[in-house]
Scaffold this motif. Structure first.
Motif, PDB file in Angstrom:
ATOM      1  N   VAL B 317      -4.562   4.404  41.678  1.00 39.47           N
ATOM      2  CA  VAL B 317      -3.652   5.076  40.760  1.00 39.47           C
ATOM      3  C   VAL B 317      -4.048   4.758  39.316  1.00 39.47           C
ATOM      4  O   VAL B 317      -4.056   5.625  38.454  1.00 39.47           O
ATOM      5  N   MET B 603       0.226  12.370  16.688  1.00 43.44           N
ATOM      6  CA  MET B 603       1.518  12.152  16.058  1.00 43.44           C
ATOM      7  C   MET B 603       1.284  11.667  14.639  1.00 43.44           C
ATOM      8  O   MET B 603       0.536  10.717  14.428  1.00 43.44           O
ATOM      9  N   VAL B 606       4.488   8.273   8.811  1.00 39.44           N
ATOM     10  CA  VAL B 606       4.055   6.978   8.284  1.00 39.44           C
ATOM     11  C   VAL B 606       3.616   6.025   9.397  1.00 39.44           C
ATOM     12  O   VAL B 606       2.870   5.088   9.165  1.00 39.44           O
ATOM     13  N   THR B 607       4.079   6.254  10.609  1.00 34.18           N
ATOM     14  CA  THR B 607       3.775   5.311  11.687  1.00 34.18           C
ATOM     15  C   THR B 607       2.515   5.694  12.447  1.00 34.18           C
ATOM     16  O   THR B 607       2.246   5.164  13.518  1.00 34.18           O
ATOM     17  N   GLU B 609      -0.540   5.008  12.215  1.00 33.23           N
ATOM     18  CA  GLU B 609      -1.479   3.940  12.586  1.00 33.23           C
ATOM     19  C   GLU B 609      -0.830   2.887  13.461  1.00 33.23           C
ATOM     20  O   GLU B 609      -1.503   2.071  14.073  1.00 33.23           O
ATOM     21  N   LEU B 610       0.490   2.903  13.513  1.00 35.11           N
ATOM     22  CA  LEU B 610       1.196   1.942  14.357  1.00 35.11           C
ATOM     23  C   LEU B 610       1.202   2.426  15.803  1.00 35.11           C
ATOM     24  O   LEU B 610       0.866   1.698  16.731  1.00 35.11           O
ATOM     25  N   TYR B 611       1.566   3.692  15.988  1.00 34.56           N
ATOM     26  CA  TYR B 611       1.670   4.190  17.372  1.00 34.56           C
ATOM     27  C   TYR B 611       0.347   4.730  17.897  1.00 34.56           C
ATOM     28  O   TYR B 611       0.164   4.828  19.100  1.00 34.56           O
ATOM     29  N   ASP B 613      -0.905   7.437  18.450  1.00 30.74           N
ATOM     30  CA  ASP B 613      -0.860   8.494  19.464  1.00 30.74           C
ATOM     31  C   ASP B 613      -1.736   9.637  18.975  1.00 30.74           C
ATOM     32  O   ASP B 613      -1.250  10.712  18.633  1.00 30.74           O
ATOM     33  N   LYS B 634       0.363  11.935  23.499  1.00 32.33           N
ATOM     34  CA  LYS B 634       1.692  12.002  24.096  1.00 32.33           C
ATOM     35  C   LYS B 634       2.543  13.066  23.423  1.00 32.33           C
ATOM     36  O   LYS B 634       3.380  13.693  24.057  1.00 32.33           O
ATOM     37  N   ILE B 635       2.299  13.256  22.129  1.00 29.00           N
ATOM     38  CA  ILE B 635       3.138  14.216  21.411  1.00 29.00           C
ATOM     39  C   ILE B 635       2.929  15.631  21.957  1.00 29.00           C
ATOM     40  O   ILE B 635       3.795  16.490  21.812  1.00 29.00           O
ATOM     41  N   LYS B 637       3.297  16.487  24.841  1.00 27.28           N
ATOM     42  CA  LYS B 637       4.416  16.740  25.770  1.00 27.28           C
ATOM     43  C   LYS B 637       5.614  17.293  25.003  1.00 27.28           C
ATOM     44  O   LYS B 637       6.321  18.163  25.504  1.00 27.28           O
ATOM     45  N   LEU B 638       5.853  16.767  23.802  1.00 29.54           N
ATOM     46  CA  LEU B 638       6.944  17.305  22.980  1.00 29.54           C
ATOM     47  C   LEU B 638       6.620  18.727  22.551  1.00 29.54           C
ATOM     48  O   LEU B 638       7.456  19.611  22.622  1.00 29.54           O
ATOM     49  N   TYR B 642       9.770  19.448  25.933  1.00 31.51           N
ATOM     50  CA  TYR B 642      10.018  18.191  26.633  1.00 31.51           C
ATOM     51  C   TYR B 642      11.489  18.124  27.005  1.00 31.51           C
ATOM     52  O   TYR B 642      12.357  18.399  26.170  1.00 31.51           O
ATOM     53  N   ARG B 643      11.767  17.787  28.239  1.00 32.63           N
ATOM     54  CA  ARG B 643      13.141  17.537  28.691  1.00 32.63           C
ATOM     55  C   ARG B 643      14.095  18.648  28.266  1.00 32.63           C
ATOM     56  O   ARG B 643      15.168  18.397  27.724  1.00 32.63           O
ATOM     57  N   MET B 645      13.882  20.688  25.938  1.00 31.63           N
ATOM     58  CA  MET B 645      13.793  21.162  24.558  1.00 31.63           C
ATOM     59  C   MET B 645      12.754  22.274  24.496  1.00 31.63           C
ATOM     60  O   MET B 645      11.815  22.289  25.286  1.00 31.63           O
TER      61      MET B 645
END
Lengths: 713, 713
Positions: B317, B603, B606-607, B609-611, B613, B634-635, B637-638, B642-643, B645
């Motif tokens: 997996v 994604m 400002v974040t 470089e943190l995430y 993604d 991952k973005i 999927k949005l 997503y869900r 939306m």
């Protein structure tokens, strides 16, 4: 010491002893004899004599009280024989026989009988359906595995018998010694925790290695593992990462805290180092059996080729180790005798023509560098290289205070050298990455031990326990297990978790009056115990400032809800002051079927399950644990001030987590909680949406305080 | 075929041949003779006779024109000898001698001389500073590695000589055959790409395995790798993941597209399967040398113990493989002969007492199941198990159409069985996880080949190339390399990348008039080529609706900026209609020093470089590549809904990426671009902030179209 007679028996009876070579009874007898057992050994079987010894028909006929009986007879006879053992004063049992679980109801009944017998006669039992146990130091091979490993410090426990045989086979070839080797089988009496407790007190045990598939008694496991791991490492491989998907859950937390993620959190909390593969497990055994535990994570790599040095560095970084910076005096010393072309940094490339003496001198220099916690020595078979001479030198100059691992790369060309290393208790690895990976696991022990010894700091904050209790009672009295948002927020406020400017209103006029009281702009949300998804029924209006807007919103909500969900009970509306915020977090809790409540913290909002920037911890959560819970997420970087942006009140957040944990600890009837989002601004944290679900099975039940927690405060 | 005489020589001269056993010249001669070379072998050295052959003082004295000269003499003599080779009509050279790079300027000069000689005489050369090459099929061991591997399909290329010797040693013991074995050395003439090209045309080569530390000619590498990988797999280990941190960069993109991430993107784009460790590389060699390539990712695991089955599943997996679902007819057949206690699903647990016949029947059934693409057979040494018999049966009933891998776990107990498997060309792995991991890498080939064969879809959209060119010229004329936000947005608009309602104003009145034209509310930002961080100087005002607000904002901005940055040139203000949006994305570009422009998507905000993604791709980007670039985040999927939306206009986004790539392709002078954020609403995408930086070294330079790209459109 209940287990003393089982693991270090003065006398052993083998029930089901036989001279049929393919029988388990024969194998156990044979292994006990071959293993060089010095105590009294008694075959119990049908023959008058076996292996040149008197064979007893019944255990009760043996002239002395035996310490350990190994049972290898068909399942249906086992319960009766256990009683005979009890009556004969036997102190410990190993039931090798399988066929209990497979026998369905009948098997279960037999298991219960055996458990009762063990309790009645105060016997400890290992099995059934196991390979047995081995205590190499005392020559006890009470198993049907024919290999007797060397004596050493590692205690090995495995839920898979098949893995035991493979590991024993490797161990014999690589001179890895064990203090105890336990095939735990179905563990209907003795489980992991019992062994942790026993091994913790045995100075011969220097570490535990284990393979597990499932845990039965979580509370005992966590308690005993923490005790052991505070002192000596536990390394484990847990299978079944992918077997259980996160079951459908009502809350985000439910799906975030999937089975395997909770296992990770539990292992982390109780100091068990979880490895990723059989290779890793074995490699750790190899290191633990022969080397001291590093005091920190700074590794030095000595190599006679650049490539393997680079690859090892890559791996070291990926396991969160540090490439040690060579101290000035180390540099000076190395410059004194290495070729001018040496790498002049770590990895220390001693070049292709390095002799045994070059290797040895380099090792001797780096190992005394206080900035180095361990050394991996890599040798590739090059034209000038003498794998045997280097190995001999390393062994002769050992043992070393700090861990020294080797990777003689290749096969035939290095075989003789590898043999010398292994015999000399310097573990050799097929590739340098495997050596580095094993170092990476084991270097974690000092930090873990320190963490387990810390005294948790809780808060001395007054909570309104009675008020919270009444809130739960009210929800239950209303025939519900799900809180409304209002009730949820009230619940949090009882534990000092901040909510703000909230009011209920059940008429238009009341809504206007309350809104003006709490201050505009407000959000208005339908208040109904029957509506979970308020937006879907037109039940939410935002940014309401004027009286007119508030009145219209009230009417619109009521009309829409009555139309879309006519059967719902309406408690009016909830009014809240609208707040601006920088970030959305989630704080949640779910009850794991095995480990009880677990607490989730991380990045919240609608994408919480997409980005999964969350971390899991078990209550009780003190301030230090809250710190770690927060720091295990990326959003912690934002909260602590990112790229010149101001920091949020992380101290305040820690307190919220501690209080949240306290609430979970106080109410075993809470099943799931989602605070999502917890709105975060630079000044404050606020619960913006709240979900609390009660556990039907716990409502109104009187249970001992904290009995729902696996870790007692 | 330039390389034909080098790899399949009819005659070989060894220059520097010697009878001193410790010399390289001796080793090469000896290896050529021992290897059973059938062509003409000529020692060139100081003795009149060597190895019972006539020894020549000079290559020119040999009576025939030799195909290959292997040079093993001190570095300073090499350039001269190369000329002699050229004059004597030699077609290929291998320079084993080291000491060129280390000799500094002198060494570099010699390298240039050698390159010139090779070109003049049309010779191909491998080395210097290498182990040599081996062609086992023709008995050519033109190396100083003493092991001659078996003949097979895998071509192995390594930049590390040390790794070559280790791999050869493993190969000999595990019967892994090679078509060619190349130690590439400093590759001053022949590099990877040359070998890809040569090997692509050689039907004896079924796959390439390689270890690399660096690439010199990126364009050639990508081109030739793509050609080869469209047909046959390339598996590689690239060292130095952690050696180069992302250097300080002006843009987010710069730091996101760090050196190793770009390598990943490049390998992905040219179909090279990158493995993680020496173990993995070797394990893949082991499979490729003996098995067919799986057609898909559905694996069946046959085991005689539960634990290893569970562990293998976990690993499968994690490498994105699928546990094959057994078809109904397979189930029926297995039920026909397996014990009723078998697992009744995949992994197929044939239980501890499985015989060779049980194993074989099970394998025969599952291997013909069309839902199964490969099989891993696991054996643990249990009491009833006969590791030799099972191995023999598996070998005797083979070879199999689909890949069959084995893991006989243990050492002494399974040694004999493992030997039989290896001799019978069924690769055996120390643990089942290693088998599964190797399957996981190789199963990717069919998808890769399909992707490489696809015809990229571009867009038939009119772009304003001339307008964009003028914009760049204006910036350059202004003495700048950095675009203002306005200029950046204008640049994007020329390529159809959407901006909205934007205007410049250089007076208060103008600001009011323009704001009313584009519609309120507006954002007002200072427009200055000298101000990068507008907020810091009070240069941004938002949500301006009324004339009064606009006037005040203009005055406030001007006052603040003049106070805080008096020296800045002010071009007025930029006005934009404020837009609401759901998500923030980033589209960026940076020039990698080796691979040229790379494009980042993910994604934003400002974040970013943190995430992290984000995903990286190389231009040219067609619609399919844009799809993959988006889906690697991952973005996505949005964006795709997503869900519950709604989805965004992903088709529109793909077009933006294709256009963005076109802009990057059209202007080699662009060095860095950040569109962050690209505001995403359900209806549209909009560039909210834009940064463009030009490459000083490229400004005004005339270069061939697309010469800055490693992939030609």
């Amino acid at each position: 010491m209940q287990f003393e007679p089982l693991f270090n028996p003065k006398s052993v009876a083998v029930i089901g002893a036989s001279d049929r070579k393919e029988s388990v009874g024969y194998a156990v007898m044979n292994n006990m004899i071959k293993g060089g057992y010095k105590g009294h050994l008694y075959p119990v079987g049908r023959k008058p004599e076996l292996f040149g010894m008197k064979c007893y028909a019944k255990i009760g006929q043996i002239e002395e009280k035996v310490d350990l009986a190994v049972i290898a007879i068909p399942a249906k006879f086992v319960p009766g024989v256990c009683i005979e053992c009890g009556e004969a004063g036997v102190k410990g049992l190993i039931i090798i026989t399988a066929g209990f679980a497979e026998a369905g109801e009948e098997g279960k009944k037999m298991c219960i009988e055996i458990q009762a017998t063990c309790q009645k006669y105060n016997m400890r039992m290992i099995g059934p359906n196991c390979l047995g146990i081995i205590n190499p130091r005392d020559g006890v091979n009470a198993s049907f595995a024919s290999v007797m490993p060397e004596a050493g410090g590692v205690a090995f426990i495995s839920q898979s018998g098949a893995l035991c045989t493979a590991i024993l086979d490797w161990a014999a070839n690589q001179h890895v010694g064990f203090s105890y080797f336990v095939s735990i089988g179905s563990s209907i009496d003795t489980d992991y925790a019992d062994l942790f407790e026993f091994f913790a007190k045995d100075p011969k045990v220097t570490s535990i290695l284990m393979y597990i598939e499932s845990i039965k008694d979580a509370k005992k496991f966590v308690l005993r593992a923490r005790e052991f791991a505070a002192d000596k490492p536990i390394i484990l491989l847990k299978a079944g990462k992918s077997s259980e998907g996160a079951a459908a859950a009502m809350s985000h937390t439910g799906s975030l805290a999937g089975n395997d993620a909770v296992y990770d959190a539990v292992f982390d909390r109780c100091g068990c180092i979880r490895v990723d593969s059989i290779c890793d497990l074995w490699d750790c055994a190899h290191v633990l059996a022969t080397q001291n535990i590093p005091q920190n994570n700074r590794l030095c790599i000595i190599t006679n080729a650049g490539g393997p040095g680079v690859i090892s560095t890559d791996r070291l970084v990926s396991v969160h180790g540090h490439l040690a910076k060579l101290s000035e005096s180390t540099m000076t010393e190395l410059n004194g005798f290495l070729s001018p072309f040496w790498s002049h940094s770590n990895p220390v490339d001693v070049l292709g023509d390095a002799t045994a003496s070059t290797y040895q001198k380099t090792l001797d220099v780096v190992i005394k560098d206080p900035q180095i916690d361990g050394v991996v020595v890599v040798l590739t078979p090059q034209a000038m290289t003498d794998p045997v001479a280097v190995a001999k030198s390393l062994v002769e100059h050992g043992p070393y205070q700090k861990p020294v691992l080797a990777s003689w790369m290749g096969q035939s060309e290095v075989e003789a050298g590898v043999k010398i290393l292994e015999q000399g208790k310097i573990p050799n690895f097929e590739t340098p990455e495997r050596a580095v990976t094993a170092f990476g696991y084991i270097m974690r022990h000092p930090d873990i031990a320190a963490k387990l010894k810390e005294i948790p700091k809780y808060l001395d904050v007054q909570v309104d326990y009675e008020g919270a209790k009444k809130l739960i009672a009210d929800v239950v009295a209303d025939g519900r297990t799900t809180f409304t948002e209002y009730e949820g927020k009230m619940m949090f406020s009882k534990y000092g978790i901040p909510i703000k400017g909230m009011a209920k209103a059940s008429t238009e006029d009341e809504a206007v009056a309350e809104a003006m009281k709490i201050g505009t702009p407000v959000v208005m949300k339908i208040l109904s115990p029957d509506i979970m998804h308020k937006t879907d029924v037109g039940g939410v209006k935002v940014k309401l400032t004027t009286e007119e807007e508030i009145r219209k919103a009230y009417r619109d909500i009521m009309t829409s809800v009555k139309e879309k969900k006519p059967e719902a009970r309406i408690h009016g509306v909830l009014l809240e002051k609208m707040v601006g915020f920088k970030y959305e977090c989630i704080i949640g809790c779910k009850k794991d079927p095995l480990f009880g409540p677990v607490i989730v913290f991380g990045m919240g909002g609608v994408t919480v399950e997409l980005y999964k920037d969350t971390n899991i911890a078990l209550p009780p959560i003190g301030l230090q644990e809250a710190d770690r819970l927060i720091d295990g997420t990326k959003i912690s970087k934002l909260l602590r001030g990112y790229r010149g942006m101001p920091a949020c009140d992380v101290e305040g957040l820690k307190k919220i987590l501690v209080q949240f944990s306290k609430m979970i600890m106080d109410f075993p009837e809470i099943s799931e909680v989602d605070i999502n989002p917890l709105a975060v601004s630079y000044e404050e944290f606020l619960v913006l949406d709240a979900k609390i679900v009660l556990d039907k099975n716990m409502i109104g039940k009187e249970v001992p305080k904290y009995s729902h927690l696996v870790i007692q405060p």
